[in-house]
Design a protein around this motif. Sequence first.
Motif, PDB file in Angstrom:
ATOM      1  N   TYR A  40     -52.333 -54.535 102.348  1.00 45.81           N
ATOM      2  CA  TYR A  40     -52.229 -53.246 101.718  1.00 45.81           C
ATOM      3  C   TYR A  40     -51.073 -53.265 100.885  1.00 45.81           C
ATOM      4  CZ  TYR A  40     -55.671 -51.769 104.989  1.00 45.81           C
ATOM      5  OH  TYR A  40     -56.995 -51.884 105.497  1.00 45.81           O
ATOM      6  N   HIS A  41     -50.944 -52.738  99.675  1.00 43.21           N
ATOM      7  CA  HIS A  41     -49.686 -52.758  98.876  1.00 43.21           C
ATOM      8  C   HIS A  41     -49.391 -51.498  98.197  1.00 43.21           C
ATOM      9  CE1 HIS A  41     -47.199 -53.995  95.427  1.00 43.21           C
ATOM     10  NE2 HIS A  41     -46.924 -55.250  96.209  1.00 43.21           N
ATOM     11  N   ASP A  42     -48.463 -50.782  98.219  1.00 42.93           N
ATOM     12  CA  ASP A  42     -48.447 -49.238  97.681  1.00 42.93           C
ATOM     13  C   ASP A  42     -48.395 -49.273  96.013  1.00 42.93           C
ATOM     14  OD1 ASP A  42     -45.932 -50.678  97.229  1.00 42.93           O
ATOM     15  OD2 ASP A  42     -44.522 -48.870  97.779  1.00 42.93           O
ATOM     16  N   PHE A  62     -41.911 -54.291 104.861  1.00 41.77           N
ATOM     17  CA  PHE A  62     -43.315 -54.995 105.185  1.00 41.77           C
ATOM     18  C   PHE A  62     -43.357 -54.666 106.783  1.00 41.77           C
ATOM     19  CE2 PHE A  62     -39.769 -58.201 105.895  1.00 41.77           C
ATOM     20  CZ  PHE A  62     -40.363 -58.747 107.351  1.00 41.77           C
ATOM     21  N   SER A  68     -47.261 -53.826 102.571  1.00 40.29           N
ATOM     22  CA  SER A  68     -46.015 -53.876 101.563  1.00 40.29           C
ATOM     23  C   SER A  68     -45.620 -52.555 101.106  1.00 40.29           C
ATOM     24  CB  SER A  68     -46.206 -55.312 100.720  1.00 40.29           C
ATOM     25  OG  SER A  68     -45.070 -55.392 100.065  1.00 40.29           O
ATOM     26  N   TYR A  69     -44.873 -52.131 101.234  1.00 39.51           N
ATOM     27  CA  TYR A  69     -44.701 -50.652 100.781  1.00 39.51           C
ATOM     28  C   TYR A  69     -43.297 -50.464 100.481  1.00 39.51           C
ATOM     29  CZ  TYR A  69     -43.389 -50.069 105.654  1.00 39.51           C
ATOM     30  OH  TYR A  69     -42.794 -50.137 106.935  1.00 39.51           O
ATOM     31  N   HIS A  82     -41.816 -50.240  97.531  1.00 43.18           N
ATOM     32  CA  HIS A  82     -41.276 -51.083  96.678  1.00 43.18           C
ATOM     33  C   HIS A  82     -40.487 -50.273  95.597  1.00 43.18           C
ATOM     34  CE1 HIS A  82     -44.605 -53.696  97.884  1.00 43.18           C
ATOM     35  NE2 HIS A  82     -43.975 -54.739  97.355  1.00 43.18           N
TER      36      HIS A  82
END
Length: 172
Positions: A71-73, A147, A165-166, A168
């Motif tokens: 999951y990536h923002d 993370f 991972s968020y 950013h």
Amino acid sequence: MLNLITMKITSLSLITALTMCFALTAPTSLKAQDMAAEKKVMKADSLFWSGYNSCDLGLQERLIADDIEFYHDKGGVTMGKTAMLASIEKNLCGPDYRLRRVPLDSTVKIHLLKSADTVYGALITGEHVFYLKPSGKPERLDGHALFANLWLLKEGKWKMSRVLSYDHGPAK
């Protein structure tokens, strides 16, 4: 009668002493098991990110679960090992640039997950920064994020199972 009382007291003292002995050694034994589990999962995590930074897809493949979820923002969700490896190869290991991830060691924490006293997983959290290396140009600090990586112990092997991972943003 006095001998019987003395024997009962001695028996109770022995039982108490043994109970205390077990009570004092059990936490030490569990602590040693926890430390060993932490060491093994951190080694697996380090190996995975070494493979990530060097674009060693074979190494990464051995360390991620078939049903991995990422999951990536900014980039969305990636489901499954095949999709994850394809995404890494296409987006991070291409001919135009490479990306290098570096955890900020002072922020990294490991949280063991247990069922009763048996470790079945670990959550590794912290902050990381990314360096971008365009082809033919010097590497530069590119970004910062938070993370959380879930590792599960499957058939005696640590497998990265969930990745978040968020938050950013620019490198700090």
